[in-house]
Design an enzyme around this catalytic site. Structure first.
Site, mmCIF file in Angstrom:
data_model
loop_
_atom_site.group_PDB
_atom_site.id
_atom_site.type_symbol
_atom_site.label_atom_id
_atom_site.label_comp_id
_atom_site.label_asym_id
_atom_site.label_seq_id
_atom_site.Cartn_x
_atom_site.Cartn_y
_atom_site.Cartn_z
ATOM 1 N N ARG A 16 44.653 40.792 40.231
ATOM 2 C CA ARG A 16 44.179 39.408 40.006
ATOM 3 C C ARG A 16 42.915 39.442 39.149
ATOM 4 O O ARG A 16 42.392 40.515 38.819
ATOM 5 C CB ARG A 16 43.930 38.708 41.332
ATOM 6 N N ASP A 37 46.123 48.485 42.892
ATOM 7 C CA ASP A 37 45.317 47.547 43.695
ATOM 8 C C ASP A 37 45.684 47.699 45.163
ATOM 9 O O ASP A 37 46.677 48.368 45.511
ATOM 10 C CB ASP A 37 45.588 46.097 43.227
ATOM 11 N N ASP A 60 43.877 52.559 46.925
ATOM 12 C CA ASP A 60 42.494 52.289 47.319
ATOM 13 C C ASP A 60 41.636 53.232 46.481
ATOM 14 O O ASP A 60 41.717 54.452 46.630
ATOM 15 C CB ASP A 60 42.312 52.560 48.815
ATOM 16 N N ASN A 87 38.379 48.870 36.945
ATOM 17 C CA ASN A 87 37.968 47.465 37.074
ATOM 18 C C ASN A 87 37.766 47.038 38.530
ATOM 19 O O ASN A 87 37.023 46.088 38.782
ATOM 20 C CB ASN A 87 39.038 46.592 36.394
ATOM 21 N N TYR A 152 25.237 45.862 44.724
ATOM 22 C CA TYR A 152 26.082 45.585 43.558
ATOM 23 C C TYR A 152 25.348 46.010 42.279
ATOM 24 O O TYR A 152 25.909 46.705 41.431
ATOM 25 C CB TYR A 152 26.421 44.089 43.525
ATOM 26 N N LYS A 156 26.449 49.009 39.694
ATOM 27 C CA LYS A 156 26.811 48.737 38.304
ATOM 28 C C LYS A 156 25.880 49.466 37.329
ATOM 29 O O LYS A 156 26.310 49.860 36.242
ATOM 30 C CB LYS A 156 26.819 47.229 38.047
ATOM 31 N N THR A 190 33.661 34.907 42.046
ATOM 32 C CA THR A 190 32.614 33.902 41.816
ATOM 33 C C THR A 190 33.054 32.511 42.300
ATOM 34 O O THR A 190 32.483 31.501 41.879
ATOM 35 C CB THR A 190 32.250 33.831 40.322
#
Ligand code: NAD
Length: 247
Positions: A16, A37, A60, A87, A152, A156, A190
């Site tokens: 997704r 996924d 996973d 991703n 997070y 990143k 989000t």
């Protein structure tokens, strides 16, 4: 004729959001896409939509054994992998004092350790393919700080650094490794953010997953003199502070 005809591409978190947009665009360019996924129903439906040899792989990204097994099966069925898009990612909110150690570790496990495991696992396959490209989806949060998402941000920034190391180590094998840094993009991640989140940006809107996918495709197919570097799409957020100074 597509720019990726017959190339095997693995997209983690491909069921997704941004990953699905990337999977669709790579498949439209002729790639045989492995949608990797945890979400079996969404991933299987997308693989069916892509058609041809594209397929879903339950993976996973924090599981080293699953990476080995999944890539071995992929190579046996489709041939060596020449594109990996790391991703898959998660966010968990809370200030440094609020966030639990368990939550911090989980975010870093998925967002940083996951891509590390993926790059290690895929490297031999990329060599057998005669070279290829790894794209790591970092974030604007890999270029600046954000209050309330420390794990997070750390994951990143870490992924951005790991990208540079992988680029150095894999260049002799004809493998380029780059990071892509989206600003705020409209996805499930989000869903709770209102439009005002993007209001201070020069381009005051959320980005679309398809805009990230086009950047990924550019890195894979066009950015042939780029490795170990950052590709940013952030609505101009990093250009400067939004306030107009009027002395
Ligand atoms: P999303 O939540 O829609 O998609 C994330 C996908 O990753 C999901 O399909 C989920 O099932 C999968 N996933 C999560 N943990 C996994 C695991 N352990 N193993 C395998 N798959 C796993 O979110 P998205 O916005 O599409 O995010 C995709 C990537 O883009 C993430 O790395 C995210 O950090 C990054 N990103 C998103 C934004 C944004 O504003 N949406 C901005 C910058 C970067």
């Amino acid at each position: 004729m597509g720019r990726l005809d017959g190339r095997v591409a693995v997209v983690t978190g491909g069921a997704r959001g941004i990953g699905a947009a990337v999977a669709r665009l790579l498949a439209a360019e002729g790639a045989h896409v492995v949608v990797a996924d945890l979400l079996d129903a969404e991933g299987t439906a997308l693989a069916t939509e892509l058609g041809g040899p594209s397929r879903f792989l339950h993976l996973d990204v924090t599981d080293e054994h699953a990476w080995q097994k999944g890539l071995a099966r992929t190579e046996r069925d489709l041939g060596p992998v020449s594109v990996l898009v790391n991703n898959a990612g998660i966010a968990d909110f809370g200030t440094m004092e609020e966030q639990s150690l368990t939550s911090f570790r989980r975010v870093v496990d998925v967002n940083l350790q996951g891509p590390w495991l993926g790059m290690r696992a895929v490297a031999p396959s990329l060599r057998r393919a005669g070279g290829g490209v790894i794209v790591n989806i970092s974030s604007l949060a890999g270029l600046t700080g954000y209050a309330g998402v420390g794990a997070y941000v750390a994951s990143k920034w870490g992924l951005r650094g790991l990208t540079k190391t992988a680029a150095l180590e894999l260049a002799p094998d004809g493998v380029r490794v780059c990071s892509v840094h989206p600003g705020v993009i409209r996805t499930a991640m989000t869903a709770g953010f209102d439009e005002s989140f993007a209001a201070g940006q020069p381009l005051p809107r959320f980005g679309d997953p398809e805009e990230v996918a086009r950047m990924v495709l550019f890195v894979v197919t066009e950015a042939t003199f780029s490795t170990g570097t950052e590709f940013v799409l952030d609505g101009g957020a990093l250009a400067g502070p939004p306030a107009v100074v009027n002395p």
